[in-house]
Write a protein that holds these residues in place. Sequence first.
Motif: not given
Length: 416
Positions: A249, A253-255, A257, A270-271, A274, A276, A278, A281
């Motif tokens: 990012p 931004d934190s991530h 998509t 989380e990946y 969503t 998303h 990171y 990750s």
Amino acid sequence: MGICFGAPSREPADPATPSTTTPVASSNGSKNIGFSASGTSSSTGKSLFSEEACTGGVEELYPNGKILETPNLKEFTFADLKTATRNFKTDSLLGEGGFGKVFKGWMDEKTLTPSKVGTGLVVAIKKLNSESVQGFQEWQSEVNFLGRLSHPNLVRLLGYCWEDKELLLVYEYLQRGSLENHLFRRNPNIEPLSWDIRLKIAIGAARGLAFLHTSEKKVIYRDFKASNILLDGNYNAKISDFGLAKLGPSGGDSHVTTRVMGTYGYAAPEYIATGHLYVKSDVYGFGVVLLELLTGLRALDSRRPNGQQALVEWRKPCLSSKRKLKTIMDTRMEGQYSSKAALQAAQLTLKCLAFDPKSRPSMKEVVEVLEGIEAMKPKESKIKSATATHRHGHGHGQQPIHLRSPFHTGDHAADI
């Protein structure tokens, strides 16, 4: 390269530079693969190549890693690589999978021109399956990332070839193969990895990831797993296969998509949920590999009973208890570590596997903890003979694998 099961459409591969160009053939016959690849593409052409590429000069000059301003790669001709592998003879085959086949080749150490078998530098040559839809974009990603990233714990990409439909990559050859082979293969000729060696491998891989995450343009590796950690003759770990890597990012931004791709058992929750992605990750994937190192068990094994097939779900609850931890440690390491060292490694694994990415440590912090554990030495009276451990130790029902390649090409990376 990861294998993707699903629709043939793919997201563009990220280059190591912010802008990317669609790969096309230029008027002079060279190919545009995200950076200027002008110049000759023969055995003597060095527009993207210096002798540092094969001598390791860049790594020696920058032991902590460096992002090169321009790719340090050689553009090979297909004829060169045919000669180096003796026309891709069967006895040069190291392994095969979804990407294609990997062959062993021989080249002159200074010029990277083909040499006689048994002389010069041994290389590993990946040959793309021309029918692979995903393969081209992963091939491009490999060139764009590894062409500019230099670090002792990243595998060295020496060059590439793109002629007509032929796509190939040329890497340094790592004779001990993948961590996966050593952890899970039942082979009497391969000694079980000791506690010290496992720590060394974990530290090396952690340093490689830390370099990617802290570089000027953060790189998210996205497919960290045991089969992508390769080992040289001294068990130095090198991260390979950047086919799924992405730029991290930017702009606060934190991530990022993205379409969910990776490998079952290693991808962060989380990946999967969503899309998303990171930087942390990757830390989750590292935690899964740490758990494999501690237990000697695969992240995912369908041959285990129900409730035990996913390693994290099955063994994560045992990591916080000193008593339970003893029951899950790989018996092949028995007597080689102190209970304090094992507990600290387990606590670190637990942190890396935290459900919330914000709760996971950075890879720089992971390196520091692992180096502290490495500095611990068990009492001599408690150390059993490594020979006896090697002779009698067996892991917890490892599943054999059948690849002979230092580049594991049959991984099950997929749309999840």
